[in-house]
Design an enzyme around this catalytic site. Structure first.
Site, short mmCIF file in Angstrom:
data_model
loop_
_atom_site.label_atom_id
_atom_site.label_comp_id
_atom_site.label_asym_id
_atom_site.label_seq_id
_atom_site.Cartn_x
_atom_site.Cartn_y
_atom_site.Cartn_z
N GLY A 159 0.82 -1.20 0.00
CA GLY A 159 0.00 0.00 0.00
C GLY A 159 0.86 1.25 0.00
O GLY A 159 1.75 1.41 -0.82
N ASP A 160 0.60 2.15 0.95
CA ASP A 160 1.38 3.39 1.05
C ASP A 160 2.30 3.36 2.27
O ASP A 160 2.61 4.40 2.86
CB ASP A 160 0.45 4.60 1.12
CG ASP A 160 -0.49 4.54 2.32
OD1 ASP A 160 -0.61 3.46 2.94
OD2 ASP A 160 -1.12 5.57 2.64
N GLU A 161 2.73 2.17 2.66
CA GLU A 161 3.57 2.00 3.84
C GLU A 161 4.98 1.57 3.43
O GLU A 161 5.17 0.58 2.73
CB GLU A 161 2.94 0.96 4.78
CG GLU A 161 3.57 0.94 6.16
CD GLU A 161 2.78 0.08 7.14
OE1 GLU A 161 2.08 0.64 8.00
OE2 GLU A 161 2.86 -1.16 7.02
#
Length: 245
Positions: A159-161
Protein backbone atom coordinates in the site's frame (compact mmCIF):
# COMPACT_ATOMS: atom_id res chain seq x y z
CA UNK A 1 19.95 -15.35 -22.31
CA UNK A 2 17.41 -17.96 -23.41
CA UNK A 3 17.37 -21.35 -21.70
CA UNK A 4 18.17 -24.18 -24.11
CA UNK A 5 15.42 -26.72 -24.59
CA UNK A 6 16.07 -30.46 -24.31
CA UNK A 7 15.71 -30.74 -28.09
CA UNK A 8 18.31 -28.02 -28.66
CA UNK A 9 20.74 -29.69 -26.25
CA UNK A 10 20.42 -33.06 -27.99
CA UNK A 11 20.75 -31.55 -31.48
CA UNK A 12 23.85 -29.58 -30.54
CA UNK A 13 25.57 -32.58 -28.96
CA UNK A 14 24.73 -34.81 -31.94
CA UNK A 15 25.95 -32.13 -34.37
CA UNK A 16 29.27 -31.79 -32.53
CA UNK A 17 29.83 -35.55 -32.36
CA UNK A 18 28.89 -36.00 -36.02
CA UNK A 19 31.19 -33.25 -37.30
CA UNK A 20 34.14 -34.26 -35.12
CA UNK A 21 33.78 -37.93 -36.03
CA UNK A 22 33.56 -37.07 -39.72
CA UNK A 23 36.79 -35.06 -39.50
CA UNK A 24 38.56 -37.85 -37.58
CA UNK A 25 37.56 -40.50 -40.11
CA UNK A 26 38.69 -38.26 -42.96
CA UNK A 27 42.10 -37.68 -41.33
CA UNK A 28 42.58 -41.36 -40.56
CA UNK A 29 41.87 -42.17 -44.19
CA UNK A 30 44.46 -39.64 -45.38
CA UNK A 31 47.24 -40.76 -43.03
CA UNK A 32 48.78 -44.13 -43.91
CA UNK A 33 48.86 -46.52 -40.92
CA UNK A 34 49.02 -50.19 -40.08
CA UNK A 35 46.81 -50.09 -37.03
CA UNK A 36 44.48 -52.96 -36.30
CA UNK A 37 40.75 -52.25 -36.39
CA UNK A 38 40.56 -52.44 -32.57
CA UNK A 39 43.40 -49.96 -32.06
CA UNK A 40 41.98 -47.69 -34.74
CA UNK A 41 38.57 -47.74 -33.06
CA UNK A 42 40.13 -46.99 -29.66
CA UNK A 43 42.15 -44.13 -31.18
CA UNK A 44 39.03 -42.82 -32.90
CA UNK A 45 37.03 -42.90 -29.68
CA UNK A 46 39.82 -41.20 -27.69
CA UNK A 47 40.23 -38.38 -30.22
CA UNK A 48 36.45 -37.98 -30.48
CA UNK A 49 36.15 -37.63 -26.70
CA UNK A 50 39.01 -35.13 -26.35
CA UNK A 51 38.08 -32.97 -29.33
CA UNK A 52 34.33 -32.94 -28.58
CA UNK A 53 34.78 -31.92 -24.95
CA UNK A 54 35.51 -28.22 -25.54
CA UNK A 55 32.72 -27.49 -28.06
CA UNK A 56 30.17 -29.44 -26.00
CA UNK A 57 31.15 -27.42 -22.90
CA UNK A 58 31.15 -23.98 -24.56
CA UNK A 59 28.23 -24.52 -26.93
CA UNK A 60 25.94 -26.70 -24.79
CA UNK A 61 26.82 -27.00 -21.10
CA UNK A 62 27.95 -23.43 -20.33
CA UNK A 63 25.02 -21.68 -22.10
CA UNK A 64 22.59 -24.05 -20.38
CA UNK A 65 24.09 -23.49 -16.91
CA UNK A 66 24.42 -19.71 -17.37
CA UNK A 67 20.83 -19.35 -18.58
CA UNK A 68 19.58 -21.54 -15.75
CA UNK A 69 21.44 -19.50 -13.12
CA UNK A 70 20.21 -16.25 -14.67
CA UNK A 71 16.62 -17.53 -14.51
CA UNK A 72 17.01 -18.52 -10.86
CA UNK A 73 18.47 -15.12 -9.97
CA UNK A 74 15.62 -13.37 -11.79
CA UNK A 75 13.01 -15.45 -9.95
CA UNK A 76 14.67 -14.78 -6.60
CA UNK A 77 14.79 -11.06 -7.33
CA UNK A 78 11.11 -11.00 -8.28
CA UNK A 79 10.25 -12.82 -5.05
CA UNK A 80 12.02 -10.13 -2.99
CA UNK A 81 11.20 -6.99 -5.00
CA UNK A 82 8.17 -4.73 -5.09
CA UNK A 83 7.23 -4.61 -8.81
CA UNK A 84 6.10 -0.97 -8.77
CA UNK A 85 8.88 0.81 -6.90
CA UNK A 86 11.63 -1.79 -7.38
CA UNK A 87 12.33 -1.56 -3.65
CA UNK A 88 12.63 -4.63 -1.50
CA UNK A 89 9.29 -6.05 -0.38
CA UNK A 90 8.13 -7.28 3.04
CA UNK A 91 9.86 -10.63 2.62
CA UNK A 92 13.13 -8.92 1.77
CA UNK A 93 12.81 -6.58 4.74
CA UNK A 94 12.14 -9.44 7.17
CA UNK A 95 15.20 -11.27 5.84
CA UNK A 96 17.32 -8.15 6.41
CA UNK A 97 15.88 -7.77 9.90
CA UNK A 98 16.96 -11.26 10.88
CA UNK A 99 20.51 -10.58 9.67
CA UNK A 100 20.68 -7.25 11.48
CA UNK A 101 19.43 -8.72 14.75
CA UNK A 102 22.05 -11.46 14.52
CA UNK A 103 24.77 -8.89 13.78
CA UNK A 104 23.64 -6.60 16.61
CA UNK A 105 23.79 -9.45 19.07
CA UNK A 106 27.28 -10.44 17.96
CA UNK A 107 28.85 -6.98 17.76
CA UNK A 108 26.73 -5.14 20.36
CA UNK A 109 25.53 -2.57 17.84
CA UNK A 110 22.20 -0.81 17.51
CA UNK A 111 19.86 -0.43 14.56
CA UNK A 112 16.53 1.29 13.99
CA UNK A 113 13.24 0.63 12.23
CA UNK A 114 11.73 3.74 10.65
CA UNK A 115 8.15 3.01 9.59
CA UNK A 116 6.56 5.53 7.21
CA UNK A 117 2.90 5.80 6.29
CA UNK A 118 1.69 8.39 3.78
CA UNK A 119 -1.02 10.82 4.93
CA UNK A 120 -3.63 11.68 2.31
CA UNK A 121 -2.65 8.98 -0.17
CA UNK A 122 -6.22 7.67 -0.56
CA UNK A 123 -7.35 11.17 -1.53
CA UNK A 124 -4.75 11.19 -4.34
CA UNK A 125 -6.11 7.91 -5.70
CA UNK A 126 -9.70 9.12 -5.45
CA UNK A 127 -9.11 12.50 -7.10
CA UNK A 128 -6.44 11.74 -9.70
CA UNK A 129 -6.67 7.98 -10.23
CA UNK A 130 -4.47 5.01 -9.45
CA UNK A 131 -1.87 5.95 -12.08
CA UNK A 132 -1.22 9.17 -10.19
CA UNK A 133 -1.05 7.20 -6.96
CA UNK A 134 1.47 4.79 -8.46
CA UNK A 135 3.57 7.68 -9.78
CA UNK A 136 3.55 9.23 -6.32
CA UNK A 137 4.68 5.98 -4.69
CA UNK A 138 7.56 5.70 -7.15
CA UNK A 139 8.59 9.29 -6.44
CA UNK A 140 8.42 8.74 -2.67
CA UNK A 141 10.54 5.60 -2.95
CA UNK A 142 13.15 7.60 -4.85
CA UNK A 143 13.15 10.26 -2.13
CA UNK A 144 13.61 7.66 0.59
CA UNK A 145 16.54 6.10 -1.22
CA UNK A 146 18.20 9.49 -1.61
CA UNK A 147 18.23 9.99 2.16
CA UNK A 148 19.72 6.71 3.38
CA UNK A 149 23.25 5.35 3.45
CA UNK A 150 24.35 2.55 1.15
CA UNK A 151 24.32 -0.02 3.96
CA UNK A 152 20.76 0.84 5.04
CA UNK A 153 17.63 -0.81 3.66
CA UNK A 154 14.45 0.78 2.34
CA UNK A 155 11.45 -1.40 1.48
CA UNK A 156 7.78 -1.09 0.63
CA UNK A 157 5.66 -3.14 2.99
CA UNK A 158 2.52 -2.69 0.89
CA UNK A 159 0.00 0.00 0.00
CA UNK A 160 1.38 3.39 1.05
CA UNK A 161 3.57 2.00 3.84
CA UNK A 162 7.35 2.07 3.63
CA UNK A 163 10.08 1.09 6.05
CA UNK A 164 13.74 1.97 6.49
CA UNK A 165 16.16 -0.22 8.39
CA UNK A 166 19.12 1.80 9.66
CA UNK A 167 22.05 -0.51 10.35
CA UNK A 168 25.39 -0.29 12.15
CA UNK A 169 24.66 2.52 14.56
CA UNK A 170 27.71 2.78 16.78
CA UNK A 171 26.71 5.54 19.20
CA UNK A 172 24.96 5.10 22.53
CA UNK A 173 21.18 5.01 22.75
CA UNK A 174 20.82 8.75 23.34
CA UNK A 175 23.03 9.71 20.38
CA UNK A 176 21.38 7.16 18.09
CA UNK A 177 17.94 8.37 19.11
CA UNK A 178 18.85 11.94 18.15
CA UNK A 179 20.28 10.78 14.82
CA UNK A 180 17.18 8.74 13.93
CA UNK A 181 14.83 11.50 15.05
CA UNK A 182 16.60 13.94 12.74
CA UNK A 183 16.30 11.44 9.88
CA UNK A 184 12.59 11.08 10.63
CA UNK A 185 12.11 14.85 10.54
CA UNK A 186 13.98 15.08 7.23
CA UNK A 187 11.81 12.29 5.82
CA UNK A 188 8.61 14.11 6.74
CA UNK A 189 9.91 17.31 5.16
CA UNK A 190 11.02 15.52 2.02
CA UNK A 191 7.72 13.71 1.53
CA UNK A 192 5.75 16.88 2.23
CA UNK A 193 7.28 18.51 -0.83
CA UNK A 194 4.74 18.70 -3.72
CA UNK A 195 5.11 16.23 -6.59
CA UNK A 196 4.25 17.16 -10.17
CA UNK A 197 2.30 14.63 -12.23
CA UNK A 198 0.84 15.47 -15.66
CA UNK A 199 0.54 19.18 -14.85
CA UNK A 200 -1.09 18.30 -11.54
CA UNK A 201 0.37 18.96 -8.11
CA UNK A 202 0.16 16.01 -5.73
CA UNK A 203 0.52 16.63 -2.01
CA UNK A 204 0.88 14.00 0.70
CA UNK A 205 2.26 13.99 4.20
CA UNK A 206 3.97 11.32 6.25
CA UNK A 207 3.67 9.81 9.72
CA UNK A 208 6.81 8.16 11.07
CA UNK A 209 7.13 5.56 13.82
CA UNK A 210 10.59 4.64 15.09
CA UNK A 211 11.88 1.71 17.11
CA UNK A 212 15.51 1.45 18.15
CA UNK A 213 16.86 -2.11 18.15
CA UNK A 214 19.30 -3.08 20.89
CA UNK A 215 21.78 -5.91 20.64
CA UNK A 216 19.81 -8.28 22.87
CA UNK A 217 16.45 -8.01 21.05
CA UNK A 218 15.50 -10.95 18.81
CA UNK A 219 11.73 -10.84 18.22
CA UNK A 220 11.32 -9.39 14.71
CA UNK A 221 7.52 -9.29 14.83
CA UNK A 222 7.50 -7.50 18.19
CA UNK A 223 9.93 -4.86 16.93
CA UNK A 224 7.85 -4.17 13.83
CA UNK A 225 4.65 -4.00 15.89
CA UNK A 226 6.29 -1.45 18.20
CA UNK A 227 7.27 0.74 15.25
CA UNK A 228 3.76 0.32 13.85
CA UNK A 229 2.16 1.47 17.11
CA UNK A 230 4.43 4.52 17.17
CA UNK A 231 3.53 5.32 13.57
CA UNK A 232 -0.21 5.26 14.34
CA UNK A 233 0.40 7.56 17.30
CA UNK A 234 2.16 9.96 14.93
CA UNK A 235 -0.77 9.69 12.51
CA UNK A 236 -3.14 11.07 15.15
CA UNK A 237 -1.07 14.22 15.53
CA UNK A 238 -1.35 17.41 13.51
CA UNK A 239 2.29 18.30 14.15
CA UNK A 240 5.42 16.47 15.39
CA UNK A 241 4.80 13.53 13.07
CA UNK A 242 7.79 11.51 14.32
CA UNK A 243 7.15 9.23 17.30
CA UNK A 244 9.41 6.72 19.08
CA UNK A 245 8.01 3.53 20.53
Amino acid sequence: MNLLTTKQVVIRILAIIFIVELVIMFILQLIPHKLSSIVEAALDASILTLVSLAPIYFWVIKPFVDANQETILRINKLALTDPLTQLGNRRYFLSCMEKVISSNSRYKEQAAIVLIDLDGFKKINDEFGHEAGDALLVEVSSKLQSLIRQEDVVARLGGDEFVILLQRMYGNSLVNREIVQQIGIELVGLINQPIRYKEQTLNVGASVGIRLIDGDEKDVDALIRAADVAMYQAKKRNTHKVVFS
